[in-house]
Write a protein that holds these residues in place. Structure first.
Motif, mmCIF file in Angstrom:
data_model
loop_
_atom_site.group_PDB
_atom_site.id
_atom_site.type_symbol
_atom_site.label_atom_id
_atom_site.label_comp_id
_atom_site.label_asym_id
_atom_site.label_seq_id
_atom_site.Cartn_x
_atom_site.Cartn_y
_atom_site.Cartn_z
ATOM 1 N N SER A 307 0.808 -1.225 0.000
ATOM 2 C CA SER A 307 0.000 0.000 0.000
ATOM 3 C C SER A 307 0.836 1.268 0.000
ATOM 4 N N PHE A 308 1.919 1.268 0.786
ATOM 5 C CA PHE A 308 2.650 2.517 1.016
ATOM 6 C C PHE A 308 4.004 2.588 0.320
ATOM 7 N N LYS A 309 4.481 1.483 -0.225
ATOM 8 C CA LYS A 309 5.780 1.510 -0.906
ATOM 9 C C LYS A 309 5.691 1.064 -2.364
ATOM 10 N N ILE A 310 5.158 -0.134 -2.598
ATOM 11 C CA ILE A 310 5.195 -0.704 -3.948
ATOM 12 C C ILE A 310 4.159 -0.064 -4.862
ATOM 13 N N ALA A 311 2.899 -0.042 -4.437
ATOM 14 C CA ALA A 311 1.823 0.497 -5.287
ATOM 15 C C ALA A 311 2.048 1.960 -5.675
ATOM 16 N N PRO A 312 2.470 2.846 -4.751
ATOM 17 C CA PRO A 312 2.700 4.237 -5.157
ATOM 18 C C PRO A 312 3.749 4.385 -6.257
ATOM 19 N N VAL A 313 4.780 3.543 -6.225
ATOM 20 C CA VAL A 313 5.823 3.616 -7.251
ATOM 21 C C VAL A 313 5.277 3.152 -8.595
ATOM 22 N N ILE A 314 4.484 2.083 -8.591
ATOM 23 C CA ILE A 314 3.871 1.612 -9.840
ATOM 24 C C ILE A 314 2.921 2.673 -10.397
#
Length: 607
Positions: A307-314
């Motif tokens: 939620s807070f690391k991977i998805a925002p980068v994608i």
């Protein structure tokens, strides 16, 4: 993850329960038999999870949960189309949304197709130029590739004209989507070869909680199962391909999409995410490995990491890419990351996405200040926040709306005025408000619009802004009914605890909270409530955070308030809502008991 702390003045409904007494009773009764701390067992019991359900919850079985889904309408028909394409090695075209769910859905189909020797080309809209949704221009590109089969993922359920156009070009169309239907939906069924969307059913089904990537994974699983039973496909070369490819290897993508699209982490979703995240940390896929390395994510991966690391980068790709990267749109670029066989290329794309996300954070900070300034100028806050400005960036409207929800606890709409007389907007909601329903009720004012209960997007003419504001406020008021816009927080589902209990059992509670993973929507992290604590001292950290030293009955504990915008001083009495954390950074210098501290989510001064 650091949760922003808030100073609140709203009424807290803390129902009278002697939790310390309960704790002693539970310790005596359940210490020998329970696999989880008694306080957490009691919490799950309040959520309806006990007995056999508790055992299934703690150790979810993917196959067992899949059986509970029952038959999903359209899955077999879509699987037959996909199987036919795989068997005859046809060219397959995919048009997917540019968010995590759309991207992961496309990766699932592309990796499967290529494992069986098919060429699969993925197309995705340019968010900042073309906006969201299916378009005839994308369909023309798919047809120009020579594809006979077109899969439309995470969109298309209500795009009758576009799908009819695809059919006129000789394409066999399959739609896999999870958005709610409109009047156009039944027409789509008439022209598409297959439509997989549980929301087309009038009944309430367990499968209606699945994202598009989960539906795509189930379809691929069904297609490959049908293929294994096909004797004409049972050749030596193709057997080798089947043995090398496992559908389960795609579960990490299903897990990423499920968490990023905020699906409830219960039942099948819980099983998928738990297994998928476990597989993610040891995946051999170069794109996943490169992304985790770039983000410095090691060890066990939690839903919060997604939620807070991977998805925002994608998602930063579609939010910030104003031009194509090596001829690829944002969605196409991330699909390339997750399907490339070149280690160097995977690392280059990961680094590029990280840079975009840093730009997004800076832009978000600036524009959030503008949003708050606009809200502060309103004489009185209505039950819904609507801010309009021509300086907003179209790519981060949804993030800004989410930040306003966090701050004001109201459904929030952020709208950007365009130069061509069109406005584009994004909305985020709160529990009990169905944004998709509200948007559908105002369809006569919109050029297009749609979404889910807690997230929606729309486009409208600037001339209709005033009517839209009035209409959306009326729609929200109707859904709130007799509820006040200053909602009372009811904590009967959660845990009231004393400092003495935290110091004695805190580490054990934290260890057992890990057994509740994945934590998130539908299975939120336990929150603990403490009343009447005295503030002994405070320390400002980095100008934005506050560290506090608290006392109750001569027992003391540390607490942190991240991004705190309130005021606290020594001598204040406070009620707190907090998560329990281990103080990993300084625990070697602290007494054993003080290794546990509070991550304070809400702080309320008490009398």
């Amino acid at each position: 993850m650091r949760t922003q702390a808030r100073a609140v003045n709203r009424e807290w409904d803390l129902r009278e329960t002697n939790f310390s007494k309960q704790l002693r009773l539970f310790r005596a009764r359940q210490r020998k038999t329970s696999k989880i701390h008694p306080l957490l067992a009691e919490l799950l019991k309040k959520r309806g999870i006990k007995g056999r359900r508790l055992r299934e919850f703690l150790k979810p079985s993917l196959s067992a949960e899949q059986k509970k889904l029952g038959t999903i309408e359209g899955i077999r028909e879509a699987a037959e189309v996909f199987k036919k394409a795989l068997r005859s090695r046809q060219k397959i075209a995919v048009i997917s949304d540019f968010d995590v769910d759309g991207i992961c859905s496309a990766v699932i189909l592309k990796r499967t197709a290529e494992a069986f020797g098919c060429k699969c080309t993925v197309f995705s809209p340019e968010r900042l130029k073309k906006g969201y949704g299916l378009s005839k221009s994308l369909i023309k590109k798919a047809a120009a590739e020579g594809a006979k089969t077109l899969f439309i993922l995470d969109m298309g359920s209500n795009d009758y004209q576009e799908i009819a156009f695809a059919k006129s070009l000789g394409l066999e169309v399959v739609v896999i989507d999870h958005h709610k239907k409109t009047k156009e939906a039944e027409k789509v069924r008439g022209v598409a070869k297959a439509v997989v969307n549980p929301h087309f059913s009038k009944e309430h089904l367990p499968s209606q909680t699945l994202c598009s990537a989960a539906l795509a994974w189930l379809m691929v699983q069904k297609a490959t199962t049908l293929l294994r039973r096909d004797k004409r496909f049972n050749k030596a070369k193709q057997r080798g391909q089947r043995r090398a490819f496992q559908v389960s290897s795609l579960l990490p993508y299903t897990a990423l999409a499920t968490v990023a699209d905020v699906m409830p982490l219960l039942g099948f979703n819980r099983a998928v995410v738990k297994r998928g995240l476990n597989m993610l940390k040891r995946s051999s896929h170069l794109g996943l490995r490169a992304l985790l390395s770039t983000l410095n994510i090691r060890g066990d991966i939690k839903a919060a990491d997604v939620s807070f690391k991977i998805a925002p980068v994608i998602n930063a790709a579609s939010r910030m890419m104003r031009e194509k990267y090596k001829g690829k749109t944002a969605g196409e670029l991330v699909v390339e990351l997750f399907t490339t066989s070149k280690k160097g290329e995977a690392q280059r794309i990961s680094n590029f996405l990280l840079g975009l996300n840093l730009q997004r954070k800076e832009e978000e900070r600036k524009q959030l200040r503008r949003c708050i300034s606009l809200v502060s100028k309103q004489r009185k806050l209505s039950p819904v926040i609507v801010v309009v400005d021509n300086s907003f960036s179209a790519g981060i409207l949804g993030i800004l709306a989410a930040r306003l929800v966090d701050k004001y606890k109201r459904p929030s709409f952020v709208i950007k005025k365009g130069r061509n007389g069109l406005c584009v907007g994004s909305a985020r909601g709160i529990d009990g408000i169905d944004l998709a329903r509200a948007i559908r009720g105002l369809s006569h004012l919109l050029e297009r619009g749609g979404g889910h209960k807690k997230a929606a997007g729309f486009t409208l003419k600037e001339s209709k802004l005033r009517a839209f504001k009035k209409g959306i406020e009326k729609a929200v008021r109707e859904q709130l009914r007799e509820r006040s816009s200053r909602a009372i927080a009811t904590f009967s589902d959660e845990i009231r605890i004393r400092v003495a209990d935290i110091l004695e059992d805190g580490k054990k509670i934290i260890e057992d909270i890990q057994k509740l993973e994945p934590l998130g929507y539908g299975n939120k992290e336990p929150e603990f409530y403490l009343e009447g604590l005295e503030v002994l001292g405070t320390k400002v950290i980095n100008g934005r955070h506050l560290r506090v030293w608290l006392r109750e009955d001569n027992l003391c504990i540390y607490g942190n308030l991240w991004f705190f915008d309130g005021e606290l001083k020594a001598g204040d009495k406070v009620n707190l809502k907090a998560h329990l954390r281990l103080n990993k950074r300084h625990r070697e210098y602290l007494p054993e008991q003080q290794a546990v501290e509070l991550e304070i989510v809400e702080c309320q001064k008490s009398a």
